[in-house]
Each structure stands twice: as C-alpha cells, then as structure tokens.
Motif scaffolding. Structure first.
Motif, short mmCIF file in Angstrom:
data_model
loop_
_atom_site.label_atom_id
_atom_site.label_comp_id
_atom_site.label_asym_id
_atom_site.label_seq_id
_atom_site.Cartn_x
_atom_site.Cartn_y
_atom_site.Cartn_z
N THR A 5 0.80 -1.23 0.00
CA THR A 5 0.00 0.00 0.00
C THR A 5 0.83 1.27 0.00
OG1 THR A 5 -0.18 -0.08 2.41
CG2 THR A 5 -1.97 -1.09 1.15
N LYS A 6 2.15 1.15 0.03
CA LYS A 6 3.02 2.33 0.04
C LYS A 6 2.69 3.24 -1.15
CE LYS A 6 7.84 3.77 -0.06
NZ LYS A 6 9.24 3.33 0.02
N GLY A 7 2.50 4.52 -0.86
CA GLY A 7 2.19 5.50 -1.89
C GLY A 7 0.71 5.69 -2.16
N GLU A 8 -0.12 4.85 -1.60
CA GLU A 8 -1.56 4.91 -1.85
C GLU A 8 -2.20 6.08 -1.11
OE1 GLU A 8 -5.29 1.99 -0.91
OE2 GLU A 8 -3.44 1.06 -1.61
N THR A 9 -3.04 6.84 -1.81
CA THR A 9 -3.80 7.93 -1.19
C THR A 9 -5.03 7.35 -0.52
OG1 THR A 9 -3.01 9.58 -2.76
CG2 THR A 9 -5.08 10.06 -1.62
N LEU A 10 -5.23 7.67 0.75
CA LEU A 10 -6.41 7.22 1.48
C LEU A 10 -7.59 8.13 1.22
CD1 LEU A 10 -4.75 6.30 4.89
CD2 LEU A 10 -5.52 4.74 3.09
N ILE A 11 -7.33 9.44 1.22
CA ILE A 11 -8.40 10.40 0.97
C ILE A 11 -7.78 11.73 0.57
CG2 ILE A 11 -8.53 11.18 3.37
CD1 ILE A 11 -11.60 11.46 2.93
N GLU A 12 -8.48 12.44 -0.28
CA GLU A 12 -8.17 13.84 -0.57
C GLU A 12 -9.50 14.56 -0.57
OE1 GLU A 12 -5.85 16.67 -3.77
OE2 GLU A 12 -5.35 14.54 -3.63
N VAL A 13 -9.64 15.51 0.33
CA VAL A 13 -10.92 16.15 0.55
C VAL A 13 -10.71 17.64 0.85
CG1 VAL A 13 -10.94 15.59 3.03
CG2 VAL A 13 -13.09 15.96 1.85
N ARG A 14 -11.67 18.44 0.43
CA ARG A 14 -11.66 19.87 0.77
C ARG A 14 -12.60 20.07 1.96
NH1 ARG A 14 -10.37 24.06 -2.45
NH2 ARG A 14 -12.40 25.03 -2.22
N GLN A 15 -12.12 20.84 2.93
CA GLN A 15 -12.95 21.13 4.09
C GLN A 15 -12.80 22.59 4.48
OE1 GLN A 15 -12.39 18.57 7.47
NE2 GLN A 15 -13.20 16.81 6.40
N ARG A 16 -13.85 23.12 5.03
CA ARG A 16 -13.81 24.49 5.56
C ARG A 16 -13.43 24.43 7.02
NH1 ARG A 16 -17.73 29.54 6.02
NH2 ARG A 16 -18.56 28.47 7.82
N VAL A 17 -12.58 25.32 7.45
CA VAL A 17 -12.19 25.41 8.86
C VAL A 17 -13.33 26.13 9.58
CG1 VAL A 17 -10.50 26.31 10.49
CG2 VAL A 17 -9.74 25.43 8.27
N GLU A 18 -14.16 25.34 10.22
CA GLU A 18 -15.36 25.87 10.87
C GLU A 18 -15.02 26.46 12.24
OE1 GLU A 18 -18.14 26.20 9.41
OE2 GLU A 18 -17.97 24.82 7.72
N PRO A 19 -15.43 27.70 12.48
CA PRO A 19 -15.19 28.31 13.79
C PRO A 19 -15.74 27.47 14.95
CG PRO A 19 -15.86 29.97 12.22
CD PRO A 19 -16.03 28.64 11.54
N VAL A 20 -16.87 26.80 14.74
CA VAL A 20 -17.44 25.98 15.81
C VAL A 20 -16.51 24.82 16.15
CG1 VAL A 20 -18.88 24.51 14.32
CG2 VAL A 20 -19.56 24.92 16.69
N LYS A 21 -15.84 24.23 15.15
CA LYS A 21 -14.89 23.14 15.41
C LYS A 21 -13.67 23.65 16.16
CE LYS A 21 -17.05 19.67 13.82
NZ LYS A 21 -17.56 18.69 14.79
N LEU A 22 -13.19 24.84 15.77
CA LEU A 22 -12.07 25.44 16.51
C LEU A 22 -12.46 25.66 17.97
CD1 LEU A 22 -10.88 28.03 13.85
CD2 LEU A 22 -9.60 26.03 14.65
N ALA A 23 -13.68 26.12 18.19
CA ALA A 23 -14.16 26.35 19.56
C ALA A 23 -14.28 25.04 20.34
CB ALA A 23 -15.51 27.08 19.54
N GLU A 24 -14.73 23.98 19.69
CA GLU A 24 -14.84 22.68 20.36
C GLU A 24 -13.47 22.15 20.77
OE1 GLU A 24 -16.90 20.27 17.50
OE2 GLU A 24 -18.87 21.04 18.09
N VAL A 25 -12.48 22.27 19.87
CA VAL A 25 -11.13 21.81 20.20
C VAL A 25 -10.56 22.66 21.34
CG1 VAL A 25 -8.76 21.57 19.33
CG2 VAL A 25 -10.69 20.82 17.93
N ALA A 26 -10.76 23.96 21.27
CA ALA A 26 -10.27 24.85 22.33
C ALA A 26 -10.91 24.50 23.68
CB ALA A 26 -10.56 26.31 21.98
N ALA A 27 -12.20 24.21 23.68
CA ALA A 27 -12.88 23.83 24.92
C ALA A 27 -12.33 22.52 25.47
CB ALA A 27 -14.39 23.72 24.68
N ALA A 28 -12.02 21.59 24.59
CA ALA A 28 -11.47 20.30 25.03
C ALA A 28 -10.08 20.48 25.63
CB ALA A 28 -11.42 19.32 23.87
#
Length: 129
Positions: A5-28
C-alpha cells in the motif's frame, strides 16, 4: 500490514475550517492558550476519512498495533472559515525485525496550494507468532 500500500492515497478532501470546530477543540484543551493551540491541531490526519478506512487499506490488525509516533510541521495556523485540501496517504510500509511499520502522511494546503501543515503518523504492528 499490507506492504503493497506504500504510496496509496487514502483520501483527498476539501474542508472548511469551521469556527465551531475550533471552539470545540479549544474547549477540550481548556487552557488559556487553547484558542491558539486549536488553530494548530484541528485535524488528526489518519482519522480525516474515519478510522476504518485507514485500518482496512493498511491492513492494520488493531489487536497487535500501537501508535508509535506523531509529528507536525506547521507553516502557519489555520484561519477560521478558510477552505483547505487535506490529502492523507501511506508514505511508507516496511518490516524491521519482527515488526511492521506503517507511516501515514497528511498534507494540508490552502486554496492557493500553499502548505499549511504536514503530519506524519507511525503505526507499529507486532508480527503474529
């Protein structure tokens, strides 16, 4: 682990950096600098597509596996509401002694293609006896 499996791509995805996710990580994290830290540690590459995809593609036997290392290289923090492309791929799989190692790399780039962050995660699997 599956050595082919060397060199195999598992996923390539575009995501938005959501402020709510940043807040959840900060709270944790829960420290004074948690907001700044969250902008550096928002993603754990091997789980972006879900744990099962990594386990299945790498052929990882979780009953014999350990997380052997995690490293980050930051070019800059994530910006709230920016869109990033996350590419997770199997950088290396090799045997050493009676163990097999799998190295999963993650590259996160902004819309201009500039690198925001790189991660390397190493798993070790003891050979069945």
């Amino acid at each position: 682990m599956n050595l082919s499996t060397k060199g195999e791509t598992l996923i390539e995805v575009r995501q938005r950096v959501e402020p709510v996710k940043l807040a959840e990580v900060a709270a944790a994290i829960g420290t004074e600098s948690a907001g700044e830290t969250a902008r550096l540690t928002l993603y754990f590459g091997p789980t972006v597509a879900g744990e099962q995809l990594l386990v299945d593609r790498l052929g990882l036997d979780l009953s014999r596996a350990l997380l052997a290392g995690q490293s980050y290289e930051w070019q800059r923090p994530f910006e709230p509401q920016e869109t990033v492309t996350i590419r997770v791929f199997i950088d290396d799989v090799y045997e050493k002694g009676s163990n097999t190692f799998g190295v999963v790399a993650t590259e996160i780039r902004d819309d201009s293609g500039d690198l925001v962050q790189q991660q390397r995660t190493t798993f070790i699997e003891a050979t069945a006896k």
